[in-house]
Design an enzyme around this catalytic site. Sequence first.
Site, PDB file in Angstrom:
ATOM      1  N   PHE A 152       0.927  -1.006   0.071  1.00 39.58           N
ATOM      2  CA  PHE A 152      -0.068   0.072   0.104  1.00 39.58           C
ATOM      3  C   PHE A 152       0.926   1.349   0.014  1.00 39.58           C
ATOM      4  CE2 PHE A 152      -4.614   0.849   1.264  1.00 39.58           C
ATOM      5  CZ  PHE A 152      -5.060   0.109   0.324  1.00 39.58           C
ATOM      6  N   GLN A 170      -8.133  14.458   4.489  1.00 37.64           N
ATOM      7  CA  GLN A 170      -7.261  13.640   3.495  1.00 37.64           C
ATOM      8  C   GLN A 170      -7.954  13.528   2.110  1.00 37.64           C
ATOM      9  OE1 GLN A 170      -6.622   9.171   3.827  1.00 37.64           O
ATOM     10  NE2 GLN A 170      -4.528   9.830   3.686  1.00 37.64           N
ATOM     11  N   ARG A 189      -0.634   9.163  -0.071  1.00 34.66           N
ATOM     12  CA  ARG A 189      -2.002   9.704  -0.688  1.00 34.66           C
ATOM     13  C   ARG A 189      -2.085  11.192  -1.003  1.00 34.66           C
ATOM     14  NH1 ARG A 189      -6.173   6.136   2.754  1.00 34.66           N
ATOM     15  NH2 ARG A 189      -5.969   4.452   1.559  1.00 34.66           N
ATOM     16  N   HIS A 222     -11.663  11.919   1.673  1.00 36.86           N
ATOM     17  CA  HIS A 222     -11.892  10.543   2.241  1.00 36.86           C
ATOM     18  C   HIS A 222     -11.804  10.635   3.793  1.00 36.86           C
ATOM     19  CE1 HIS A 222     -11.297   6.332   2.014  1.00 36.86           C
ATOM     20  NE2 HIS A 222     -10.173   6.277   2.566  1.00 36.86           N
ATOM     21  N   GLU A 231      -6.906   1.927  -2.873  1.00 35.13           N
ATOM     22  CA  GLU A 231      -5.694   1.865  -3.276  1.00 35.13           C
ATOM     23  C   GLU A 231      -5.209   0.400  -3.484  1.00 35.13           C
ATOM     24  OE1 GLU A 231      -3.832   4.661  -0.504  1.00 35.13           O
ATOM     25  OE2 GLU A 231      -2.092   3.510  -0.487  1.00 35.13           O
ATOM     26  N   LEU A 249     -15.378   5.470  -3.442  1.00 37.65           N
ATOM     27  CA  LEU A 249     -13.813   5.240  -3.565  1.00 37.65           C
ATOM     28  C   LEU A 249     -13.637   4.109  -4.413  1.00 37.65           C
ATOM     29  CD1 LEU A 249     -11.376   5.444  -1.676  1.00 37.65           C
ATOM     30  CD2 LEU A 249     -12.039   3.341  -0.323  1.00 37.65           C
ATOM     31  N   HIS A 273      -8.348  11.263  -0.979  1.00 38.68           N
ATOM     32  CA  HIS A 273      -7.975   9.946  -1.736  1.00 38.68           C
ATOM     33  C   HIS A 273      -7.835  10.171  -3.124  1.00 38.68           C
ATOM     34  CE1 HIS A 273      -8.003   5.688  -2.770  1.00 38.68           C
ATOM     35  NE2 HIS A 273      -7.765   5.300  -1.510  1.00 38.68           N
ATOM     36  N   ARG A 300      -2.727  10.369   6.766  1.00 38.99           N
ATOM     37  CA  ARG A 300      -2.954   8.857   7.263  1.00 38.99           C
ATOM     38  C   ARG A 300      -2.369   8.137   6.253  1.00 38.99           C
ATOM     39  NH1 ARG A 300      -6.624   5.113   6.255  1.00 38.99           N
ATOM     40  NH2 ARG A 300      -7.966   6.481   5.071  1.00 38.99           N
TER      41      ARG A 300
END
Lengths: 574, 249
Positions: free
Chosen positions: A125, A238, A288, A353, A257, A254, A240, A388
């Site tokens: 990730f 955040q 991100r 996100h 990822e 979404l 995304h 994050r």
Amino acid sequence: MSVMSSQYIKHETDVLIIGAGGAGMRAAIAAFDSGSSVTVLSKSLLGKAHTVMAEGGIAAALANVDPKDSWEVHFADTMEEGVYISNFRMAEILSKEAPERVRELEEYGALFDRTPEGTIMQRAFGAHTYRRLCHVGDRTGLEIIRTLEDQILHRDIKFFDEFYVTKLLKDGERVVGAIGIKLNTGDIHVFSSKAVIVSTGGCGRIYKVTSNSWESTGDGLGLAFEAGAELMDMEMIQFHPTGMVFPPGVKGLLVTEGVRGEGGILLNAQGERYMARYSPKKMELDARDIVARANYAEIMAGRGTAHGGVYLDITHRGADFIKRKLPSMYKQYMDFAGVDITKEKMEVAPTVHYQMGGIRVDPESTATNIPGLFASGEVASGLHGANRLGGNSLADILVFGKRSGEGASSYSKKISQGKIDDAAISAEIERVNSLVGRDGLNPYDLASRLEENMSENVGIIRNEENLRKALETIQELKDLSKKAAVHGGLKYNKGLLQVLELPSMLTAAEAIVRGAIERKESRGAHARSDYPKKDPAMRKNIIYTKGERGMRLEWREVPKIPDNLRKLIREEEY
Amino acid sequence: MESIKVSVYRYDPSSEKEGRFVDYEVPKEEGMVVLDAMKYIERHIDPSLSLRWNCMAGKCGSCSAEINHRPSLMCKTRVDSFKDGKIKVSPIAAYPLIKDLVTDVSQNWDLLKKIPKFTPREGLEKPWKISQVDIERSKEFKKCIECFLCQDVCHVIREHNSGYFGPRHVVKAASLDMHPLDALDRSEFMNKDAGLGYCNITKCCTEVCPEEIHITDNAIIPEKERAVNAEYDPIAIFVRSRRKGGGKR
């Protein structure tokens, strides 16, 4: 224990938990197993919380796939991704305890994907040094929610779903319960409790384009703030990098990822793999904020797709692999966009996100600055700092969910039930009743104005002028929201719910904007076109409190990192 | 702007004698789903419409309804899938109505409480080792989003007061029974106490499942067979006569 009165139904419990996503449910299990009586209040039906939408996985340094992984590396990744304003102790706790929480979830019945050796599989990730995300295809959140739901149902834990809390009740400085409305009956319930845990998730729905589900309107944030709790890092929102852009009904939804984790690449409309220009080393798997800003920059530069996105391409991995590893992405594109991702590229664009900020808590017990009030999950702050890591939120809800349940339980054992003020209850019942059965401003219109305002002025790249404009609109909406009302009664009236949600949505929005104005630098998810550099003087947290004359902001030093932990992380570069 | 007409069931049993369908005109958008139309009504025409929705992405199973009498998720039903343009939305009929399109599905939690929970075998070495092939069967059932459309379409639930828990709950039991490390066998409970015997495998549940779980073939029939085998298998009977209780059959 329940008592009926003519106006409301009263209950007593040791620990009251507001929110039934992963954090709230894990807290309920922990508080119950610590010997407390527990009641859970959920805005949605049980098992529908936003956690079900988590896809890619849960970060835990099990080192099943990459033997070199350890809690130390996970700790360092988390601190560096948080751009040095995370609470070191929370990051330490998370990285040390996440593996145990994952194994425990397995013992509760969750079935993770496996390695060839039969251990829990882990995938790559963004910005994780090693392959670290334990996953169930791309529906990890659903597995977590269902597993915890099972545990709740088989314990003597009371729950009220489709219940909306309108106010926390206090006895002096201490929080001693809550009042709210049961949607399916329209009845008002009052809960007297020794401790209250807020686990209500984030506030993504104050934006127009978001991956967040219906519930994420900052409810617990607003409740706690009104009760005097300190908020922190609210300016850190955040984006995304990959949300759907088409059709309009699912804009923002979404795209995990995990697609990039499994080898997906990003292309602009000209077919260029542009991440080579933004992050030649990490490419699509950089943090991100970096990938999101790259996607945004390509779209802004006119190299976007017809629907205003960029392309995400995984076709080279072949149909079998894609259907096995990313089954719900395959289905999502097929069902909503009519796109077969095993043969065609996906169109994606950044989407709101996650809120890194939230209620400030003690890392050990998740206690807030208000006695009797605890917070965990997305609504709490400190762990993620300025950004994050993917997979850290699912780890967060289990690790700190458990800690908040234990913290609240241990607090409740040392204290008796507080005194609930009848006048406060009557006033609140009167307020709720005054919002229905009459003409008033349409609450949905006000919410839409707020969403557009945030998406337009407080987006992925910010500047003073737009932030000021946003603040002005928020002030105006605060006045207008007092005039919102709907027809109908108290029973299952979603319009009423929208009226009740507005104050919390506006509190979240105001904090984000005020903090974004205050932080005159670019750090992590907070990017300012007028202050594009990081400023060492702002390696601090912003604290938000409710003052006599509105919201107050104050800079506070980040807790000093002990040497043994400091040496695990790289020095910050400016 | 092109518009569509949606006919929506409105009824508050606590204050009205009977329900009625009300027609609404909603602007049409590309790629529009029925939930988009309902959200438009909620936002712009009548905020007092009672409607349940959460994720808008087919992941939470909240927006279940009957669309032109077919149990469906509103968020996944394209408006343009109805060629004649007629769209009639009513609540799922298997559960008591709360108001308009919202029904009381809480009885499902009571049923789930009765199904014995995951119980790992004793003496397993930690950390557990499981192979990927062994989790695939259970994984299919774990896709369930608890939309209860299978319950809605089930004629045993709709027409007979038989005590049958319903397809969702057989899927739940099967997901636990087929967990490679689970120690229990819930098939006897499902067939005797949960009324699975009433299911005559018409496969309607499989047809409406938005997660495409093969409910009848992979959950219901194996749960029925398991119990039958345990009951009539001469070897099992012999073993049972030798050894009282316990163990996975």
